[in-house]
Design an enzyme around this catalytic site. Structure first.
Site, PDB file in Angstrom:
ATOM      1  N   THR A  39      90.873  -2.454  36.146  1.00 53.80           N
ATOM      2  CA  THR A  39      90.413  -1.076  35.969  1.00 53.80           C
ATOM      3  C   THR A  39      89.584  -0.719  37.201  1.00 53.80           C
ATOM      4  O   THR A  39      89.410  -1.547  38.099  1.00 53.80           O
ATOM      5  CB  THR A  39      89.553  -0.938  34.700  1.00 53.80           C
ATOM      6  OG1 THR A  39      88.275  -1.549  34.939  1.00 53.80           O
ATOM      7  CG2 THR A  39      90.200  -1.607  33.497  1.00 53.80           C
ATOM      8  N   CYS A  40      89.058   0.494  37.216  1.00 56.93           N
ATOM      9  CA  CYS A  40      88.226   0.882  38.365  1.00 56.93           C
ATOM     10  C   CYS A  40      86.928   0.086  38.408  1.00 56.93           C
ATOM     11  O   CYS A  40      86.292  -0.022  39.455  1.00 56.93           O
ATOM     12  CB  CYS A  40      87.932   2.376  38.338  1.00 56.93           C
ATOM     13  SG  CYS A  40      87.063   2.910  36.849  1.00 56.93           S
ATOM     14  N   ARG A  42      86.656  -3.267  37.003  1.00 61.62           N
ATOM     15  CA  ARG A  42      86.814  -4.717  36.861  1.00 61.62           C
ATOM     16  C   ARG A  42      88.192  -5.192  37.301  1.00 61.62           C
ATOM     17  O   ARG A  42      89.175  -4.459  37.226  1.00 61.62           O
ATOM     18  CB  ARG A  42      86.544  -5.161  35.426  1.00 61.62           C
ATOM     19  CG  ARG A  42      87.552  -4.752  34.390  1.00 61.62           C
ATOM     20  CD  ARG A  42      87.150  -5.225  32.988  1.00 61.62           C
ATOM     21  NE  ARG A  42      85.917  -4.598  32.542  1.00 61.62           N
ATOM     22  CZ  ARG A  42      84.758  -5.244  32.450  1.00 61.62           C
ATOM     23  NH1 ARG A  42      84.668  -6.516  32.736  1.00 61.62           N
ATOM     24  NH2 ARG A  42      83.678  -4.594  32.054  1.00 61.62           N
ATOM     25  N   HIS A  79      83.518 -13.493  26.096  1.00 63.29           N
ATOM     26  CA  HIS A  79      83.487 -12.441  27.123  1.00 63.29           C
ATOM     27  C   HIS A  79      84.613 -11.437  26.891  1.00 63.29           C
ATOM     28  O   HIS A  79      84.400 -10.224  26.953  1.00 63.29           O
ATOM     29  CB  HIS A  79      83.628 -13.060  28.518  1.00 63.29           C
ATOM     30  CG  HIS A  79      83.925 -12.057  29.590  1.00 63.29           C
ATOM     31  ND1 HIS A  79      82.961 -11.210  30.108  1.00 63.29           N
ATOM     32  CD2 HIS A  79      85.094 -11.732  30.215  1.00 63.29           C
ATOM     33  CE1 HIS A  79      83.522 -10.419  31.014  1.00 63.29           C
ATOM     34  NE2 HIS A  79      84.802 -10.703  31.099  1.00 63.29           N
ATOM     35  N   GLU A  94      82.367   2.570  25.629  1.00 66.11           N
ATOM     36  CA  GLU A  94      83.457   3.492  25.995  1.00 66.11           C
ATOM     37  C   GLU A  94      84.797   2.983  25.454  1.00 66.11           C
ATOM     38  O   GLU A  94      85.015   1.782  25.312  1.00 66.11           O
ATOM     39  CB  GLU A  94      83.495   3.698  27.515  1.00 66.11           C
ATOM     40  CG  GLU A  94      83.652   2.420  28.335  1.00 66.11           C
ATOM     41  CD  GLU A  94      85.076   2.162  28.738  1.00 66.11           C
ATOM     42  OE1 GLU A  94      85.960   2.976  28.415  1.00 66.11           O
ATOM     43  OE2 GLU A  94      85.328   1.122  29.358  1.00 66.11           O
ATOM     44  N   GLN A  96      87.976   3.653  26.690  1.00 63.29           N
ATOM     45  CA  GLN A  96      89.093   3.504  27.622  1.00 63.29           C
ATOM     46  C   GLN A  96      89.506   2.048  27.832  1.00 63.29           C
ATOM     47  O   GLN A  96      90.682   1.732  27.940  1.00 63.29           O
ATOM     48  CB  GLN A  96      88.724   4.137  28.970  1.00 63.29           C
ATOM     49  CG  GLN A  96      89.931   4.450  29.833  1.00 63.29           C
ATOM     50  CD  GLN A  96      89.540   5.206  31.100  1.00 63.29           C
ATOM     51  OE1 GLN A  96      88.366   5.434  31.361  1.00 63.29           O
ATOM     52  NE2 GLN A  96      90.526   5.573  31.875  1.00 63.29           N
ATOM     53  N   GLY A 168      84.606  25.418  39.046  1.00 65.92           N
ATOM     54  CA  GLY A 168      84.555  24.246  39.912  1.00 65.92           C
ATOM     55  C   GLY A 168      85.723  23.318  39.627  1.00 65.92           C
ATOM     56  O   GLY A 168      86.251  23.302  38.506  1.00 65.92           O
ATOM     57  N   GLY A 170      85.765  19.961  41.306  1.00 64.22           N
ATOM     58  CA  GLY A 170      85.436  18.713  41.987  1.00 64.22           C
ATOM     59  C   GLY A 170      85.247  17.549  41.034  1.00 64.22           C
ATOM     60  O   GLY A 170      85.764  17.536  39.918  1.00 64.22           O
ATOM     61  N   GLU A 171      84.466  16.560  41.472  1.00 64.47           N
ATOM     62  CA  GLU A 171      84.274  15.330  40.707  1.00 64.47           C
ATOM     63  C   GLU A 171      83.628  15.592  39.349  1.00 64.47           C
ATOM     64  O   GLU A 171      84.062  15.057  38.321  1.00 64.47           O
ATOM     65  CB  GLU A 171      83.394  14.363  41.517  1.00 64.47           C
ATOM     66  CG  GLU A 171      83.250  12.996  40.872  1.00 64.47           C
ATOM     67  CD  GLU A 171      82.387  12.061  41.691  1.00 64.47           C
ATOM     68  OE1 GLU A 171      81.907  11.074  41.114  1.00 64.47           O
ATOM     69  OE2 GLU A 171      82.181  12.317  42.897  1.00 64.47           O
ATOM     70  N   ALA A 173      83.648  18.340  37.609  1.00 62.60           N
ATOM     71  CA  ALA A 173      84.593  19.069  36.759  1.00 62.60           C
ATOM     72  C   ALA A 173      85.588  18.104  36.124  1.00 62.60           C
ATOM     73  O   ALA A 173      85.977  18.251  34.961  1.00 62.60           O
ATOM     74  CB  ALA A 173      85.326  20.129  37.575  1.00 62.60           C
TER      75      ALA A 173
END
Length: 398
Positions: A39-40, A42, A79, A94, A96, A168, A170-171, A173
């Site tokens: 993932t972004c 891990r 873990h 979260e 996701q 907007g 951007g990030e 938004a």
């Protein structure tokens, strides 16, 4: 058990983790009995430790082992359960990560890369993550600015059937988008100084884009306005909103997109990033209070998994023993058949020799095995259990 090689946000930033990402096809071409979870936040390689022991082989596909922490056995399983439950995520609880773990499992299964033991462990981890979210409030309440903004709008005004204006693209938004997608909104309008960006974002949300010169018209139409531009000065003030009617304005821009005089309008409710931080902090505190409950679920599921794996190990041992005895039986049977063909002995004598030889070979091999064991008590325990079994059968006969 399993072995996990992990690198995550606790040690590396997103760009550093990006460099540690592994080519999925290359990974599965080189390794069996393994799952790759990326993932972004891990990069984790999960191996069936019984099937795969030479970690050094990872270097052959360019993996720098020094960058990864290695955990094995029960700690590795715990873990994995914590990851699935959201306890190891940057945003605690979260959702996701659970979907990402499921997708990784399905990819490995599709490629035929799962041992029976590893599959049981992964499925148990997914089940644990599902229980954590069903039985506790670990995933309730927005703890990011984007999700908190949507939660605040829902709490104050409700979102069902409402018209939302997002200013907007951007990030910030994009953070709002993730939260808005799950809501039953009537219409979404996206306004941005670069119209093409607004179009792309609107398409993703199933809404419509407008040019910035149509902003005041959109403000009159919108029930909820979420402003997240990168403008250096405010774009919304009292004058611009005087004809907006009953509206909730949520300003998540930094610097702010709104001026304080908006609060003077009786029908306009203004919330800034400071209000959202309070909501996010309050929700995070609530989630942290749920952590002990999730850890209890993890303990329960670990115990159940241990029993399941012990049973699997026992069943495998019984199968191995059965196969070993079957191989001896076939050899001795072949000898007996050859003797019968030559008619050198009466059938009764051949059968008697066959049964004695079969028993002797099995007993001899069992004694050899136990002589090589350090724990001699196991042999005595086995002998004692056979004695009990013999006595029980004798009673049953009488």
């Amino acid at each position: 058990m399993i072995t996990i090689l992990k690198a995550d946000y606790k040690k590396y930033n997103v760009s550093e983790l990006e460099k540690l990402r592994i080519d999925e096809e290359k990974f599965y071409e080189n390794f069996d009995d393994a799952i790759l979870l990326q993932t972004c936040n891990r990069v984790e390689m999960i191996f069936d430790a019984e099937k795969y022991k030479n970690i050094k082989e990872l270097e052959k596909i360019g993996i720098n082992l020094d960058k990864f922490e290695i955990i094995s056995g029960e700690k590795a399983i715990e873990h994995l359960f914590r990851v699935a439950s959201g306890l190891e995520s940057m945003i605690v609880g979260e959702d996701q990560i659970l979907g990402q773990l499921k997708n990784s499992y399905l990819k490995a299964k599709e490629k035929g890369k799962l041992s029976k033991r590893l599959e049981k462990i992964i499925l148990k981890a997914i089940h644990t993550g599902q229980r954590a979210r069903l039985e506790t409030k670990i995933n309730e309440g927005g703890v990011s600015i984007g999700s908190a903004s949507v939660e605040l709008a829902e709490r104050v005004f409700g979102l069902d059937g409402k018209n939302v204006l997002l200013i907007g693209a951007g990030e910030m938004a994009n953070l709002v988008i993730k939260a808005l997608k799950e809501k039953n909104i009537k219409a979404i309008i996206v306004a941005n100084r670069t119209y093409e960006k607004a179009e792309r974002l609107a398409k993703e949300l199933g809404g419509m884009a407008i040019k910035f010169d149509k902003l005041e018209e959109a403000l009159r139409y919108a029930d909820i306005v979420i402003s997240a531009t990168g403008a250096p000065h405010p774009i919304l003030n009292k004058e611009r909103l005087k004809n907006a009617g009953k509206t909730v304005i949520i300003d998540i821009a930094n610097p702010r997109d709104t001026t304080d005089d908006i609060r003077e309008l009786p029908d306009v409710f203004l919330f800034t990033i400071d209000d959202l931080k309070l909501v996010a902090e309050e929700n995070l505190k609530k989630r942290m209070e749920e952590v002990p409950k999730v850890e209890m679920i993890i303990c329960e599921e670990l115990e159940q998994l241990k029993e399941l794996l012990d049973r699997m190990e026992f069943e495998n041992a019984v199968r191995e023993l059965g196969q070993y005895i079957e191989n001896i039986r076939k050899k001795e049977l072949e000898k007996a058949k050859n003797i019968l063909k030559n008619k050198n002995k009466p059938v009764e004598d051949v059968l008697d020799d066959f049964s004695k030889s079969l028993c002797k070979k099995i007993i001899y091999d069992i004694i050899t095995i136990f002589e090589n064991l350090d724990n001699k008590e196991m042999f005595n325990t086995l002998a004692s259990e056979f004695k009990k079994l013999k006595q029980q059968k004798s009673k049953n006969k009488t």
